[in-house]
Enzyme design. Structure first.
Site, PDB file in Angstrom:
ATOM      1  N   HIS A 154       0.860  -1.177   0.000  1.00 51.18           N
ATOM      2  CA  HIS A 154       0.000   0.000   0.000  1.00 51.18           C
ATOM      3  C   HIS A 154       0.897   1.227   0.000  1.00 51.18           C
ATOM      4  O   HIS A 154       1.723   1.412   0.892  1.00 51.18           O
ATOM      5  CB  HIS A 154      -0.915   0.016   1.229  1.00 51.18           C
ATOM      6  N   CYS A 155       0.726   2.066  -1.000  1.00 51.90           N
ATOM      7  CA  CYS A 155       1.606   3.220  -1.189  1.00 51.90           C
ATOM      8  C   CYS A 155       0.870   4.502  -0.813  1.00 51.90           C
ATOM      9  O   CYS A 155      -0.132   4.858  -1.443  1.00 51.90           O
ATOM     10  CB  CYS A 155       2.086   3.291  -2.636  1.00 51.90           C
TER      11      CYS A 155
END
Length: 308
Positions: A154-155
């Protein structure tokens, strides 16, 4: 059980929105420093430096357009969600689910499948949080609150997960960011050096000098950091693994999804070379390459004996 830091980080979505503003701010500073302050005035003046300045401006705008295209493609493309009611393809006679934990996943179950790409004794996992089966290589994201197909991470920079459907776009975003920040760093290097010269002879405004200095430092920092990140992800692509899988898999075992670097590369970027550097896929690739859907993946055991 390992402590899940994301349970206490629901604010990451808000932080991600701030990160988008940070990215756009860096782009704005770079644009002002390169175009408005330095190279556009040189083109307007004319002279021996006109051709070089014009080339810098063209490269800057082309790379910036590609960078923003790839960036927003990652932001707005769903990384891959599990279809409602999805179940592993198998014959009813062979579907014998045993509640046995495998490896480090307590939600993993064993079932014998008849699907060639999944081989025998495939591992079918069930997500208790989503109350549904998990396709191969998918993981539950605590920030997004759902399972992501071929989840990499998850960025917060893109306020999104990086998964099966937008991983190529993420890699291209890293690539064009590296090219753009490197270009800006090199383009502002002469002005950065002159910044430490005799300021009394410099007729530039203090705000112009400060913007040039800030643009150089920011782009140099981003270029170095993105280069390391890009090298890491390209090595993951070469081995057909994700960041999560690289952490989970055993180092002594041969990765079952490793089909050779060429096939591994095509599973992410597609088979049409003209589209490798664009954040999109051809309809032919989407139709022929099942892996791009993120639900099924060929195993190395299925292609043993073939030439890589």
């Amino acid at each position: 059980m390992a402590w899940n830091v994301f349970k206490l980080c629901t604010g990451l979505k808000v932080l991600g929105s701030v990160m988008i503003l940070v990215v756009l701010s860096v782009v704005g500073v770079s644009y002002y420093a390169v175009v408005i302050t330095n190279y556009l005035p040189q083109v307007m003046k004319g002279g021996s430096a006109t051709a070089t300045s014009l080339l810098v401006l063209i490269l800057f705008h082309v790379l910036l357009a590609m960078l923003l295209w790839c960036y927003f493609a990652v932001v707005f493309t769903d990384p891959g969600r599990v279809p409602q009611g999805w179940r592993p393809s198998s014959s009813e006679d062979d579907l014998e689910v045993q509640s046995l934990p495998l490896d480090q996943t307590p939600e993993t179950m064993t079932v014998t499948l008849s699907v060639p790409t999944m081989a025998q004794s495939a591992r079918i996992r069930y997500c208790r949080k989503c109350s549904q089966y998990k396709p191969p290589r998918s993981h539950h994201c605590s920030v997004c609150g759902r399972c992501i197909l071929k989840m990499d991470h998850h960025c917060i920079w893109v306020v999104n997960c990086v998964g099966a459907h937008n991983y190529k776009f993420f890699l291209l975003f890293l690539l064009y960011t590296f090219f753009e920040t490197t270009l800006v760093t090199v383009a502002l290097l002469p002005q950065f050096i002159s910044f430490f010269g005799d300021l009394e002879e410099d007729s530039s405004f203090p705000s112009t000098l400060a913007t040039t200095f800030l643009g150089f430092v920011l782009n140099l920092a981003f270029a170095l950091s993105v280069l390391g990140f890009l090298i890491m992800h390209m090595s993951l692509v070469a081995g057909n693994t994700t960041t999560i899988e690289a952490y989970e898999k055993k180092a002594s075992a041969r990765w079952r999804f490793d089909l050779g670097w060429k096939r591994n590369f095509e599973q992410v970027f597609g088979m049409k070379k003209l589209y490798w550097f664009l954040p999109l896929y051809t309809q032919d690739d989407l139709r022929r390459m099942i892996v791009l859907q993120g639900l099924e993946y060929p195993l190395r055991s299925d292609i043993d004996g073939q030439e890589f």
